[in-house]
Design a protein around this motif. Structure first.
Motif, PDB file in Angstrom:
ATOM      1  N   GLU A  68      28.918  42.534  37.632  1.00 14.21           N
ATOM      2  CA  GLU A  68      30.327  42.127  37.522  1.00 14.21           C
ATOM      3  C   GLU A  68      31.179  42.815  38.581  1.00 14.21           C
ATOM      4  OE1 GLU A  68      31.743  39.768  35.644  1.00 14.21           O
ATOM      5  OE2 GLU A  68      29.744  39.280  34.884  1.00 14.21           O
ATOM      6  N   ALA A  69      30.913  44.107  38.805  1.00 13.39           N
ATOM      7  CA  ALA A  69      31.687  44.843  39.806  1.00 13.39           C
ATOM      8  C   ALA A  69      31.439  44.262  41.192  1.00 13.39           C
ATOM      9  CB  ALA A  69      31.321  46.325  39.781  1.00 13.39           C
ATOM     10  N   LEU A  70      30.181  43.975  41.491  1.00  8.17           N
ATOM     11  CA  LEU A  70      29.854  43.411  42.796  1.00  8.17           C
ATOM     12  C   LEU A  70      30.479  42.031  42.949  1.00  8.17           C
ATOM     13  CD1 LEU A  70      28.342  44.034  45.368  1.00  8.17           C
ATOM     14  CD2 LEU A  70      26.305  43.017  44.365  1.00  8.17           C
ATOM     15  N   LYS A  71      30.425  41.259  41.878  1.00  5.48           N
ATOM     16  CA  LYS A  71      31.027  39.925  41.917  1.00  5.48           C
ATOM     17  C   LYS A  71      32.529  40.032  42.168  1.00  5.48           C
ATOM     18  CE  LYS A  71      31.335  37.400  38.157  1.00  5.48           C
ATOM     19  NZ  LYS A  71      30.979  36.651  36.964  1.00  5.48           N
ATOM     20  N   ASN A  72      33.166  40.992  41.520  1.00  4.47           N
ATOM     21  CA  ASN A  72      34.610  41.185  41.716  1.00  4.47           C
ATOM     22  C   ASN A  72      34.917  41.766  43.091  1.00  4.47           C
ATOM     23  OD1 ASN A  72      35.275  40.214  39.192  1.00  4.47           O
ATOM     24  ND2 ASN A  72      35.122  42.219  38.233  1.00  4.47           N
ATOM     25  N   GLN A  73      33.997  42.607  43.567  1.00  2.00           N
ATOM     26  CA  GLN A  73      34.237  43.251  44.855  1.00  2.00           C
ATOM     27  C   GLN A  73      34.144  42.267  46.012  1.00  2.00           C
ATOM     28  OE1 GLN A  73      31.211  46.183  44.766  1.00  2.00           O
ATOM     29  NE2 GLN A  73      32.188  47.359  43.148  1.00  2.00           N
ATOM     30  N   VAL A  74      33.241  41.344  45.923  1.00  2.00           N
ATOM     31  CA  VAL A  74      33.057  40.376  46.995  1.00  2.00           C
ATOM     32  C   VAL A  74      33.804  39.102  46.605  1.00  2.00           C
ATOM     33  CG1 VAL A  74      31.352  39.237  48.456  1.00  2.00           C
ATOM     34  CG2 VAL A  74      30.803  41.416  47.412  1.00  2.00           C
ATOM     35  N   ASN A  75      35.005  39.312  46.173  1.00  2.00           N
ATOM     36  CA  ASN A  75      35.862  38.201  45.770  1.00  2.00           C
ATOM     37  C   ASN A  75      36.064  37.281  46.966  1.00  2.00           C
ATOM     38  OD1 ASN A  75      38.124  36.599  45.193  1.00  2.00           O
ATOM     39  ND2 ASN A  75      38.918  38.155  43.785  1.00  2.00           N
ATOM     40  N   PRO A  76      35.744  36.004  46.832  1.00  2.89           N
ATOM     41  CA  PRO A  76      35.865  35.082  47.964  1.00  2.89           C
ATOM     42  C   PRO A  76      37.289  35.011  48.516  1.00  2.89           C
ATOM     43  CG  PRO A  76      34.705  34.038  46.134  1.00  2.89           C
ATOM     44  CD  PRO A  76      35.171  35.373  45.658  1.00  2.89           C
ATOM     45  N   HIS A  77      38.285  35.114  47.660  1.00  9.37           N
ATOM     46  CA  HIS A  77      39.665  35.061  48.135  1.00  9.37           C
ATOM     47  C   HIS A  77      39.976  36.266  49.024  1.00  9.37           C
ATOM     48  CE1 HIS A  77      40.643  31.612  45.715  1.00  9.37           C
ATOM     49  NE2 HIS A  77      40.113  32.204  44.651  1.00  9.37           N
ATOM     50  N   PHE A  78      39.453  37.434  48.601  1.00  6.96           N
ATOM     51  CA  PHE A  78      39.682  38.640  49.390  1.00  6.96           C
ATOM     52  C   PHE A  78      39.038  38.491  50.775  1.00  6.96           C
ATOM     53  CE2 PHE A  78      38.384  43.033  50.561  1.00  6.96           C
ATOM     54  CZ  PHE A  78      39.650  43.592  50.667  1.00  6.96           C
ATOM     55  N   LEU A  79      37.805  38.013  50.802  1.00  6.90           N
ATOM     56  CA  LEU A  79      37.131  37.799  52.086  1.00  6.90           C
ATOM     57  C   LEU A  79      37.875  36.756  52.928  1.00  6.90           C
ATOM     58  CD1 LEU A  79      33.320  37.804  51.249  1.00  6.90           C
ATOM     59  CD2 LEU A  79      34.543  39.381  52.708  1.00  6.90           C
ATOM     60  N   LEU A  97      41.036  52.152  40.818  1.00  7.05           N
ATOM     61  CA  LEU A  97      42.317  52.157  41.513  1.00  7.05           C
ATOM     62  C   LEU A  97      42.522  50.863  42.291  1.00  7.05           C
ATOM     63  CD1 LEU A  97      42.859  55.733  42.996  1.00  7.05           C
ATOM     64  CD2 LEU A  97      44.015  54.652  41.080  1.00  7.05           C
ATOM     65  N   GLN A  98      41.469  50.370  42.910  1.00 10.01           N
ATOM     66  CA  GLN A  98      41.566  49.131  43.679  1.00 10.01           C
ATOM     67  C   GLN A  98      41.985  47.989  42.782  1.00 10.01           C
ATOM     68  OE1 GLN A  98      39.147  46.336  43.691  1.00 10.01           O
ATOM     69  NE2 GLN A  98      40.271  45.279  45.314  1.00 10.01           N
ATOM     70  N   LEU A  99      41.410  47.921  41.576  1.00 14.86           N
ATOM     71  CA  LEU A  99      41.784  46.859  40.642  1.00 14.86           C
ATOM     72  C   LEU A  99      43.257  46.986  40.237  1.00 14.86           C
ATOM     73  CD1 LEU A  99      38.611  46.772  38.377  1.00 14.86           C
ATOM     74  CD2 LEU A  99      39.306  45.089  40.082  1.00 14.86           C
ATOM     75  N   ILE A 100      43.713  48.210  40.012  1.00  8.99           N
ATOM     76  CA  ILE A 100      45.114  48.427  39.622  1.00  8.99           C
ATOM     77  C   ILE A 100      46.044  48.003  40.756  1.00  8.99           C
ATOM     78  CG2 ILE A 100      46.818  50.220  39.086  1.00  8.99           C
ATOM     79  CD1 ILE A 100      44.524  51.702  37.605  1.00  8.99           C
ATOM     80  N   VAL A 101      45.719  48.438  41.967  1.00  6.08           N
ATOM     81  CA  VAL A 101      46.558  48.105  43.140  1.00  6.08           C
ATOM     82  C   VAL A 101      46.551  46.598  43.350  1.00  6.08           C
ATOM     83  CG1 VAL A 101      46.763  48.340  45.633  1.00  6.08           C
ATOM     84  CG2 VAL A 101      46.337  50.360  44.224  1.00  6.08           C
ATOM     85  N   GLU A 102      45.381  45.990  43.281  1.00  2.00           N
ATOM     86  CA  GLU A 102      45.268  44.537  43.486  1.00  2.00           C
ATOM     87  C   GLU A 102      46.082  43.784  42.435  1.00  2.00           C
ATOM     88  OE1 GLU A 102      41.683  41.557  44.636  1.00  2.00           O
ATOM     89  OE2 GLU A 102      41.344  42.864  42.896  1.00  2.00           O
ATOM     90  N   ASN A 103      45.993  44.218  41.180  1.00  2.00           N
ATOM     91  CA  ASN A 103      46.792  43.564  40.127  1.00  2.00           C
ATOM     92  C   ASN A 103      48.278  43.770  40.344  1.00  2.00           C
ATOM     93  OD1 ASN A 103      44.611  42.493  38.775  1.00  2.00           O
ATOM     94  ND2 ASN A 103      44.361  44.280  37.437  1.00  2.00           N
ATOM     95  N   ALA A 104      48.669  44.952  40.809  1.00  2.00           N
ATOM     96  CA  ALA A 104      50.077  45.211  41.060  1.00  2.00           C
ATOM     97  C   ALA A 104      50.597  44.319  42.201  1.00  2.00           C
ATOM     98  CB  ALA A 104      50.284  46.698  41.414  1.00  2.00           C
ATOM     99  N   ILE A 105      49.778  44.139  43.229  1.00  2.00           N
ATOM    100  CA  ILE A 105      50.189  43.297  44.353  1.00  2.00           C
ATOM    101  C   ILE A 105      50.278  41.851  43.898  1.00  2.00           C
ATOM    102  CG2 ILE A 105      49.435  42.402  46.606  1.00  2.00           C
ATOM    103  CD1 ILE A 105      48.196  45.205  47.082  1.00  2.00           C
TER     104      ILE A 105
END
Length: 189
Positions: free
Chosen positions: A85-96, A181-189
């Motif tokens: 799940e973490a890897l799936k979230n980390q390589v989020n296609p939108h982010f790439l 922290l990345q998830l928190i920052v990403e959600n805040a943005i």
């Protein structure tokens, strides 16, 4: 004849006294053997009790071991699911997609900034890939990752996103879940 009879009588008395002494010693030895036999039976009974206790403990330990193995396997499955799940979230296609779109624009506008962007993007993905085995990470290390991540975000949003951190040095040595922290920052943005 009387003398012979008297000698025979005395000799018979001596032999009888000797026999009584030997008989008495035999009786004492017999009693000692019986006492030792009783002690051995008591020890044997105690050994059997200890054997039963050890067998019960062995059965409990084996049951606990089986339970521990089942729990470990369950935790391993959960860990693998979490990593997936973490890897799936980390390589989020939108982010790439967003990063590559930003990079494409930068290449034509500012090659030096594009190079720095690629460097920071590399830092972000290196951290994600090399840290994926760990569950917890030092907060200071996570903050360094967030700096690279925020560089990418700021370039994408033309320096319109600001983040302020005010943490004590003690807090920076604490551990937090990886990439939280990345998830928190990403959600805040």
């Amino acid at each position: 004849i009387i003398l012979l009879l008297f000698k025979a009588y005395v000799s018979k008395r001596k032999i009888n006294a000797l026999l009584r002494r030997q008989n008495s010693e035999i009786e004492q030895q017999k009693e000692e053997i019986l006492n030792q036999n009783t002690s051995l039976e008591t020890l044997n009974n105690e050994l059997n009790k200890q054997k039963d206790i050890i067998a019960n403990q062995r059965d409990r330990i084996e049951a606990d071991l089986r339970e521990t193995i089942v729990k470990k396997e369950s935790i391993e499955r959960e860990k693998i699911q979490f990593q997936y799940e973490a890897l799936k979230n980390q390589v989020n296609p939108h982010f790439l997609f967003n990063n590559f779109a930003t990079l494409t624009n930068l290449i034509s506008e500012d090659k030096q900034l594009a190079e720095k962007y690629v460097f920071e993007l590399t830092n972000v993905y290196r951290y994600i890939l090399t840290s994926s085995e760990e569950h917890l990470q030092n907060l200071n290390t996570e903050l360094q990752f967030i700096e690279s991540y925020m560089f990418l975000v700021n370039i994408r949003f033309n320096n319109q996103v600001k983040i302020e951190l005010s943490l004590s040095d003690e807090c920076k040595e604490c551990f937090i879940p990886l990439l939280s922290l990345q998830l928190i920052v990403e959600n805040a943005i």
